[in-house]
Design an enzyme around this catalytic site. Structure first.
Site, PDB file in Angstrom:
ATOM      1  N   ASP A   1       0.872  -1.200   0.431  1.00  0.00           N
ATOM      2  CA  ASP A   1      -0.724  -0.001  -0.560  1.00  0.00           C
ATOM      3  C   ASP A   1       0.806   1.194  -0.318  1.00  0.00           C
ATOM      4  O   ASP A   1       2.031   1.313  -0.572  1.00  0.00           O
ATOM      5  CB  ASP A   1      -0.606  -0.058   1.111  1.00  0.00           C
ATOM      6  CG  ASP A   1      -2.033   1.470   0.808  1.00  0.00           C
ATOM      7  OD1 ASP A   1      -3.535   0.799   1.216  1.00  0.00           O
ATOM      8  OD2 ASP A   1      -2.126   1.693   2.229  1.00  0.00           O
TER       9      ASP A   1
ATOM     10  N   HIS B   1      -7.459  -6.816  -0.672  1.00  0.00           N
ATOM     11  CA  HIS B   1      -5.926  -5.530  -0.156  1.00  0.00           C
ATOM     12  C   HIS B   1      -5.282  -5.895   0.783  1.00  0.00           C
ATOM     13  O   HIS B   1      -3.502  -5.357   0.523  1.00  0.00           O
ATOM     14  CB  HIS B   1      -6.120  -4.288   0.093  1.00  0.00           C
ATOM     15  CG  HIS B   1      -5.246  -3.447   0.159  1.00  0.00           C
ATOM     16  ND1 HIS B   1      -4.861  -2.714  -0.260  1.00  0.00           N
ATOM     17  CD2 HIS B   1      -5.640  -2.783   1.180  1.00  0.00           C
ATOM     18  CE1 HIS B   1      -4.013  -1.643  -0.112  1.00  0.00           C
ATOM     19  NE2 HIS B   1      -4.484  -1.535   0.666  1.00  0.00           N
TER      20      HIS B   1
END
Length: 299
Positions: free
Chosen positions: A106, A273
């Protein structure tokens, strides 16, 4: 979490202190976390890398976790990925690691991207987890992206709008992000890790810093990327993404990274994610396969 690791607070020449979790012996690997988390996100992966013979350094980025959270300036340079990457290079050098393997999830992946460009001699190989290049994602904004990644456009609003709204109930905001972006059962997030995320995010300075991270991404980071439009990452790059996540389903991740790096491989992994927590073994296996080989012999 992190049995056998030690925690150090490392003072940098710029006056900031960065917290690092350190464990193992062997070739060094730097692990960088994402939003809205801390180095705790690597608690399932880091021991697997140590067991495979690597020395692991998992840090809290400036503005996050237990690292310092400097006040930002109007041009957002304090939280540019260039500044955040420079922190990490100095951390590794102070630990005796001039060259190292690098993996970022991320926001940490965006710091890793900039680090590999600005400090090519420091990076042996770099892995980016569940991201496409920032400029490419902005350039492809459509309704689906604006809906799924609304926080990109919310957090960049002028202070103190997002800061005050998040601060009204930081626990709810953080938990909503974990549940919205993950594609696995809620129990993949260890209670100890979530409590660390919450403790950090209850600090107004962390909320402000994380907003500045995104404001920088939409301004000065894009300018830096534009300046480097004709440069490529020289180190081999591995792109990993969640097979059920938004990025993997809406972007040709490997193709986009081929526009930014000379040697690229990639694959989707189970889950959404949060790969280090949703698919820790698969993530560790992919990183180990990528880092293995001749590069380990002279690390």
């Amino acid at each position: 979490m992190f049995d056998g690791f030690r925690t150090e607070r490392i003072s940098l020449a710029n006056g900031l202190t960065i917290q690092a979790r350190i464990g193992g012996d062997g070739p060094p690997v730097l692990l960088l976390h994402g939003y809205p988390q801390s180095s705790a996100c690597w608690h399932k992966v880091a021991p697997l890398l140590v067991a495979a013979g690597f020395s692991v350094v998992a840090t809290d980025l400036r503005g996050y976790g237990a690292s310092d959270k400097p006040a930002s300036r109007s041009h957002h340079a304090t939280y540019s990925k260039r500044a955040m990457a420079a922190d990490q290079v100095e951390v590794m050098r102070r630990l005796g690691h001039d060259r190292f393997f690098l993996a970022g999830h991320d926001r940490g992946g965006r710091v890793a991207h900039r680090l590999a460009l600005d400090h090519p001699d420091a990076v042996r190989k770099v892995a980016v987890l569940d991201i496409a290049p920032t400029a490419a994602m902005y350039a492809r904004t459509d309704r689906a992206f604006a809906t799924g990644y609304y926080h990109w456009f919310f957090l960049i609003q002028p202070a103190p709008l997002p800061e005050r709204l998040i601060a009204a109930d930081p626990d709810f905001f953080l938990r909503s992000k974990l549940m919205a972006w993950g594609r696995s059962a809620a129990d993949v997030f260890a209670d100890e890790a979530v409590e660390e995320y919450l403790t950090s995010f209850r600090d107004p300075a962390c909320i402000s810093a994380s907003c500045e991270d995104y404001r920088a991404a939409a301004t000065i980071d894009l300018r830096h990327d534009a300046d480097d439009a004709n440069r490529r990452i020289e180190a081999p790059l591995l792109a990993l993404w969640g097979a059920k996540g938004f990025v993997g389903q809406h972007f040709d991740v490997e193709k986009l990274w081929r526009e930014r790096a000379r040697q690229v491989s990639g694959m989707g992994l189970p889950g959404g994610h949060f790969l280090p927590e949703e698919a820790p073994k698969e993530t560790a296996d992919a990183l180990l396969a990528f880092f293995a080989g001749d590069d380990r012999q002279d690390a």
